[in-house]
Design a protein around this motif. Sequence first.
Motif, mmCIF file in Angstrom:
data_model
loop_
_atom_site.group_PDB
_atom_site.id
_atom_site.type_symbol
_atom_site.label_atom_id
_atom_site.label_comp_id
_atom_site.label_asym_id
_atom_site.label_seq_id
_atom_site.Cartn_x
_atom_site.Cartn_y
_atom_site.Cartn_z
ATOM 1 N N LEU A 117 32.345 55.952 36.886
ATOM 2 C CA LEU A 117 32.155 55.612 35.481
ATOM 3 C C LEU A 117 33.088 56.432 34.599
ATOM 4 O O LEU A 117 33.495 57.541 34.959
ATOM 5 C CB LEU A 117 30.700 55.870 35.051
ATOM 6 N N THR A 118 33.423 55.874 33.431
ATOM 7 C CA THR A 118 34.196 56.619 32.446
ATOM 8 C C THR A 118 33.268 57.559 31.680
ATOM 9 O O THR A 118 32.042 57.548 31.868
ATOM 10 C CB THR A 118 34.871 55.665 31.451
ATOM 11 N N ALA A 119 33.864 58.348 30.787
ATOM 12 C CA ALA A 119 33.055 59.271 29.982
ATOM 13 C C ALA A 119 32.059 58.516 29.113
ATOM 14 O O ALA A 119 30.994 59.035 28.771
ATOM 15 C CB ALA A 119 33.971 60.134 29.118
ATOM 16 N N SER A 120 32.407 57.262 28.758
ATOM 17 C CA SER A 120 31.492 56.447 27.953
ATOM 18 C C SER A 120 30.594 55.579 28.820
ATOM 19 O O SER A 120 29.986 54.627 28.329
ATOM 20 C CB SER A 120 32.296 55.570 26.987
ATOM 21 N N GLN A 121 30.508 55.918 30.109
ATOM 22 C CA GLN A 121 29.613 55.258 31.067
ATOM 23 C C GLN A 121 29.981 53.806 31.347
ATOM 24 O O GLN A 121 29.122 53.000 31.720
ATOM 25 C CB GLN A 121 28.156 55.335 30.582
ATOM 26 N N LYS A 122 31.261 53.474 31.205
ATOM 27 C CA LYS A 122 31.742 52.151 31.598
ATOM 28 C C LYS A 122 32.292 52.206 33.010
ATOM 29 O O LYS A 122 32.848 53.222 33.432
ATOM 30 C CB LYS A 122 32.818 51.662 30.631
ATOM 31 N N LEU A 123 32.136 51.121 33.725
ATOM 32 C CA LEU A 123 32.574 51.063 35.112
ATOM 33 C C LEU A 123 34.102 51.101 35.192
ATOM 34 O O LEU A 123 34.794 50.350 34.492
ATOM 35 C CB LEU A 123 32.047 49.776 35.752
ATOM 36 N N GLN A 124 34.634 51.976 36.029
ATOM 37 C CA GLN A 124 36.073 52.040 36.283
ATOM 38 C C GLN A 124 36.400 51.036 37.385
ATOM 39 O O GLN A 124 36.346 51.349 38.579
ATOM 40 C CB GLN A 124 36.479 53.450 36.698
ATOM 41 N N ARG A 125 36.759 49.849 36.987
ATOM 42 C CA ARG A 125 36.887 48.757 37.958
ATOM 43 C C ARG A 125 38.062 48.961 38.910
ATOM 44 O O ARG A 125 37.993 48.561 40.071
ATOM 45 C CB ARG A 125 36.986 47.411 37.238
ATOM 46 N N GLY A 126 39.130 49.566 38.427
ATOM 47 C CA GLY A 126 40.246 49.836 39.317
ATOM 48 C C GLY A 126 39.856 50.793 40.425
ATOM 49 O O GLY A 126 40.197 50.590 41.601
ATOM 50 N N VAL A 127 39.132 51.857 40.076
ATOM 51 C CA VAL A 127 38.655 52.816 41.072
ATOM 52 C C VAL A 127 37.649 52.145 42.002
ATOM 53 O O VAL A 127 37.660 52.368 43.226
ATOM 54 C CB VAL A 127 38.028 54.034 40.380
ATOM 55 N N LEU A 128 36.776 51.302 41.421
ATOM 56 C CA LEU A 128 35.770 50.609 42.233
ATOM 57 C C LEU A 128 36.445 49.731 43.286
ATOM 58 O O LEU A 128 35.988 49.673 44.437
ATOM 59 C CB LEU A 128 34.871 49.758 41.338
ATOM 60 N N ARG A 129 37.517 49.068 42.918
ATOM 61 C CA ARG A 129 38.219 48.226 43.892
ATOM 62 C C ARG A 129 38.710 49.048 45.079
ATOM 63 O O ARG A 129 38.608 48.603 46.230
ATOM 64 C CB ARG A 129 39.413 47.533 43.220
ATOM 65 N N GLU A 130 39.252 50.211 44.798
ATOM 66 C CA GLU A 130 39.738 51.061 45.883
ATOM 67 C C GLU A 130 38.593 51.512 46.771
ATOM 68 O O GLU A 130 38.713 51.570 48.006
ATOM 69 C CB GLU A 130 40.484 52.263 45.309
ATOM 70 N N ILE A 131 37.466 51.861 46.167
ATOM 71 C CA ILE A 131 36.288 52.274 46.939
ATOM 72 C C ILE A 131 35.814 51.123 47.820
ATOM 73 O O ILE A 131 35.520 51.307 49.017
ATOM 74 C CB ILE A 131 35.159 52.738 45.995
ATOM 75 N N MET A 132 35.742 49.923 47.257
ATOM 76 C CA MET A 132 35.275 48.771 48.029
ATOM 77 C C MET A 132 36.233 48.445 49.166
ATOM 78 O O MET A 132 35.789 48.127 50.286
ATOM 79 C CB MET A 132 35.098 47.568 47.098
ATOM 80 N N ARG A 133 37.518 48.523 48.888
ATOM 81 C CA ARG A 133 38.505 48.248 49.928
ATOM 82 C C ARG A 133 38.342 49.227 51.094
ATOM 83 O O ARG A 133 38.378 48.838 52.267
ATOM 84 C CB ARG A 133 39.913 48.343 49.339
ATOM 85 N N ARG A 134 38.137 50.484 50.768
ATOM 86 C CA ARG A 134 37.980 51.502 51.808
ATOM 87 C C ARG A 134 36.686 51.293 52.584
ATOM 88 O O ARG A 134 36.678 51.334 53.834
ATOM 89 C CB ARG A 134 37.995 52.898 51.177
ATOM 90 N N LEU A 135 35.577 51.057 51.874
ATOM 91 C CA LEU A 135 34.295 50.883 52.553
ATOM 92 C C LEU A 135 34.304 49.654 53.465
ATOM 93 O O LEU A 135 33.778 49.700 54.584
ATOM 94 C CB LEU A 135 33.169 50.771 51.522
ATOM 95 N N ALA A 136 34.899 48.574 52.998
ATOM 96 C CA ALA A 136 34.950 47.357 53.817
ATOM 97 C C ALA A 136 35.820 47.564 55.048
ATOM 98 O O ALA A 136 35.455 47.147 56.167
ATOM 99 C CB ALA A 136 35.467 46.188 52.982
#
Length: 566
Positions: A524-543
């Motif tokens: 999440l960002t400092a304003s509690q919004k989802l960091q979608r670019g970072v999330l994509r990298e996490i999902m790619r790695r987990l998958a």
Amino acid sequence: MAFDSSCGFPGQPGDSAAISGGSVRAAFDATSDRYPAHPFLHIPAQATAGYGRQAVDWEYGEAALRVQALEADFREAGLTRGHRVAVMLDNRAEFFLCWLALNGIGVSIVPLNAEHSAAEMAHVLRDSAAVMVVTLEGRRAALEPALHVALAGTDRALPPVCCLGDDAPRVPVLPGTFAASTDECALVYTSGSTGLPKGCMLSNAYMLAFGRWYLSLGGLCTIEPGAERLITPLPLVHMNALACSSMAMILSGGCIIQLDRFHPGTWAQTVAQSGATIVHYLGVMPAILLQFPPQPGDRAHAVKFGFGAGVHPKHQAAFEARFGFPLVESWSMTEVGAGAAVAANVEPRHAGSRCFGRPSGHMEYRIVDDAGVDVPPGSSGELWVRAAGPDPRAGFFSGYANQPELTEAAWAGDYFHTGDIVRAGSDGALHFVDRKKSIIRRSGENIASLEVEAVLNQLPVVRNVGVGPVEDETRGEEVMACVELAAGHAPSHEVALQIFEAAAQRLAYYKLPGYIAFVSALPLTASQKLQRGVLREIMRRLASEGAAFDLRALKKRSAAHPADNA
């Protein structure tokens, strides 16, 4: 209202030509006058297996009589210009009859996707203010709960549902029922980054421009008047089959070969037997067909070219070498239409590089960074487009229904912001790179991450969730959910199944997460919004590490829609 496709319909011509600026119906009438004995629609027997097992073969003149009679029925029912009518007729011949008949009156159609849940259909019915629903008898049970949900808490009466063979119920003409502009042809809903699907208002001018653009391409996509047979398994609820392939054939006097869905095992045989000269595809189709062993009949066809989008780079050259015709990649969006459409219809096509062609003089474009500044040549950025000439919106959609502020935001700076990341090659050809918006593109369907997140976040077991795409060699992308569990719940396969099954009550099957991973915290960002670019990298790695529960095998159509249609 008689819809029986086995019977002829006597009738009187409608007044479609009176609609200002031309119309789909006027174009159809002109073609049926010119080519009355030419084939208009062919539906192979295999594609009618669920409702008759007999092929449909209509000539233009014959279809025109059916349309005229149906138009008279709709007029008698009280429909008039400015109304919207929801249609859920699958990829059947009756869809074309209803569309053309309603267009002759000036009524806009709202295609309903039978794959959608009651909640999804309710949103479309509520947002569109449709005054009638035309459907199949077997669909009535699925529609009624959607209608009740759509109008819950409102003072609107339920719109009448007219099934095949019914007499059309009278539509009360009440103040406020005129939702569409006089030139609206269709209201097509598409997933967007704001979550709930948005209704794209598509005018008759939009439809005609799309067909004319296609016919003007030339090169590998040369279309001969009165001679082509275009086969497509793509759904009529989407822009490609509704506006692109159908309009090109109607305007040129060609034959539409409309399949119910994609049947991989019999695809080559169907294409050959139908006499198809043009194939429309999505990237998932070559991916699946190449999984079958080569057959002697792979080249026993009359196809000149395939026209579509999203073929995987490793599949394009292999498919063309095996089946003997080029896959011409193209680019557009429901919002963009022909206003800034691009196609790789001439060489070099740069097969295998996600190239979709060089923009022509009918459009203008920019490739910009996040600040809206043009990027250096060869760099990636968001594609902004507009029509060349005095009207930058010519050929584009008319706007989002009931959301003028979103329409204007999409047109900020007098260019339409596509949300697609592209780069230009040294020869000016554009190459698709990624999507900027939170959209997942699975088997040709646009899926809004926010829509899936909204459903999953309502589940008691979920504390927070992020949804995005992971690469899938067959379907292009697959839906993945990273879940923070609520207190008292531990990660397990059983919990993943619980989430999947609960989501299936609210979402169409293709929107369900094919992968579910449990995480301790989302980025999440400092304003509690989802960091979608970072999330994509996490999902790619987990998958890739096998650290997610793979539920793809559970994503199946209902019994009425077998899973062999990707």
